[in-house]
Motif scaffolding. Structure first.
Motif, short mmCIF file in Angstrom:
data_model
loop_
_atom_site.label_atom_id
_atom_site.label_comp_id
_atom_site.label_asym_id
_atom_site.label_seq_id
_atom_site.Cartn_x
_atom_site.Cartn_y
_atom_site.Cartn_z
N ILE A 70 -13.38 7.84 -10.75
CA ILE A 70 -11.93 7.74 -10.87
C ILE A 70 -11.58 7.64 -12.35
O ILE A 70 -12.00 6.72 -13.05
CB ILE A 70 -11.38 6.50 -10.11
N ALA A 71 -10.84 8.62 -12.84
CA ALA A 71 -10.41 8.69 -14.24
C ALA A 71 -11.58 8.55 -15.21
O ALA A 71 -11.54 7.70 -16.12
CB ALA A 71 -9.33 7.65 -14.51
N PRO A 72 -12.61 9.38 -15.08
CA PRO A 72 -13.77 9.25 -15.97
C PRO A 72 -13.46 9.49 -17.44
O PRO A 72 -14.25 9.12 -18.30
CB PRO A 72 -14.76 10.30 -15.43
N VAL A 73 -12.30 10.06 -17.74
CA VAL A 73 -11.91 10.23 -19.14
C VAL A 73 -11.74 8.88 -19.84
O VAL A 73 -11.76 8.80 -21.06
CB VAL A 73 -10.62 11.08 -19.26
N LEU A 74 -11.62 7.81 -19.06
CA LEU A 74 -11.51 6.48 -19.65
C LEU A 74 -12.79 6.04 -20.36
O LEU A 74 -12.74 5.16 -21.22
CB LEU A 74 -11.10 5.45 -18.59
N VAL A 75 -13.92 6.65 -20.02
CA VAL A 75 -15.18 6.28 -20.70
C VAL A 75 -15.11 6.62 -22.19
O VAL A 75 -15.31 5.73 -23.02
CB VAL A 75 -16.40 6.93 -20.01
N ALA A 116 -18.36 8.55 -27.31
CA ALA A 116 -17.07 9.25 -27.38
C ALA A 116 -17.28 10.74 -27.61
O ALA A 116 -16.69 11.58 -26.92
CB ALA A 116 -16.20 8.65 -28.48
N TRP A 117 -18.12 11.07 -28.59
CA TRP A 117 -18.40 12.47 -28.89
C TRP A 117 -19.01 13.17 -27.67
O TRP A 117 -18.57 14.25 -27.29
CB TRP A 117 -19.35 12.58 -30.09
N GLY A 118 -19.99 12.53 -27.07
CA GLY A 118 -20.67 13.15 -25.94
C GLY A 118 -19.80 13.31 -24.71
O GLY A 118 -19.82 14.35 -24.05
N ARG A 119 -19.02 12.31 -24.41
CA ARG A 119 -18.20 12.36 -23.19
C ARG A 119 -16.91 13.16 -23.37
O ARG A 119 -16.36 13.64 -22.40
CB ARG A 119 -17.90 10.96 -22.68
N PHE A 120 -16.45 13.32 -24.60
CA PHE A 120 -15.33 14.23 -24.83
C PHE A 120 -15.84 15.66 -24.97
O PHE A 120 -15.10 16.61 -24.78
CB PHE A 120 -14.55 13.86 -26.11
N GLY A 121 -17.12 15.82 -25.34
CA GLY A 121 -17.67 17.14 -25.62
C GLY A 121 -18.72 17.60 -24.63
O GLY A 121 -18.43 17.77 -23.45
#
Length: 127
Positions: A70-75, A116-121
């Motif tokens: 649920i909303a994994p972008v929050l990581v 942050a880099w890994g999960r955004f990229g």
């Protein structure tokens, strides 16, 4: 890549959980007496508790959104917030001339930046 990101997130979540519990539930006077806790002498009780609650939220935000889907972008958003928190911690410990704690905060900052880099990229949960 995914495994490395999970390991880093898990390690950082443990750090955040430990710090959050101590800042939220341990009396300020006891924190001030602990190694590295001298900064609390210059901070109000409410500020210390607020930092503790933020750290507890960070521990949850680094793991739970991805785990439950649920909303994994929050990581990665949480990881960016942790970077900002560590910048503040480095400034605080730097002013107190606590180089060891500055370096420890820099390590935590690097872990959060990697997450942050890994999960955004490349290791994004989206797509």
């Amino acid at each position: 890549m995914n495994l490395a990101l999970w390991i880093c997130a898990g390690l950082l979540a443990v750090v955040a959980l430990t710090g959050g519990i101590s800042k939220t539930f341990v009396p300020k006077e006891k924190l001030a007496a602990a190694r590295g806790g001298g900064w609390t002498e210059d901070a109000g009780v409410g500020f210390v508790k607020a930092l503790g609650i933020l750290e507890l939220l960070a521990a949850a935000g680094l793991i739970l959104p991805a785990m439950v889907g649920i909303a994994p972008v929050l990581v990665p958003v949480t990881a960016v917030c942790w970077v900002l928190l560590m910048v503040g911690a480095m400034i605080t410990h730097g002013r107190r001339r606590e180089a060891g704690f500055v370096m420890l905060n820099l390590l935590y900052l690097a872990l959060a930046a990697f997450i942050a880099w890994g999960r955004f990229g490349p290791g994004s949960f989206i797509g």
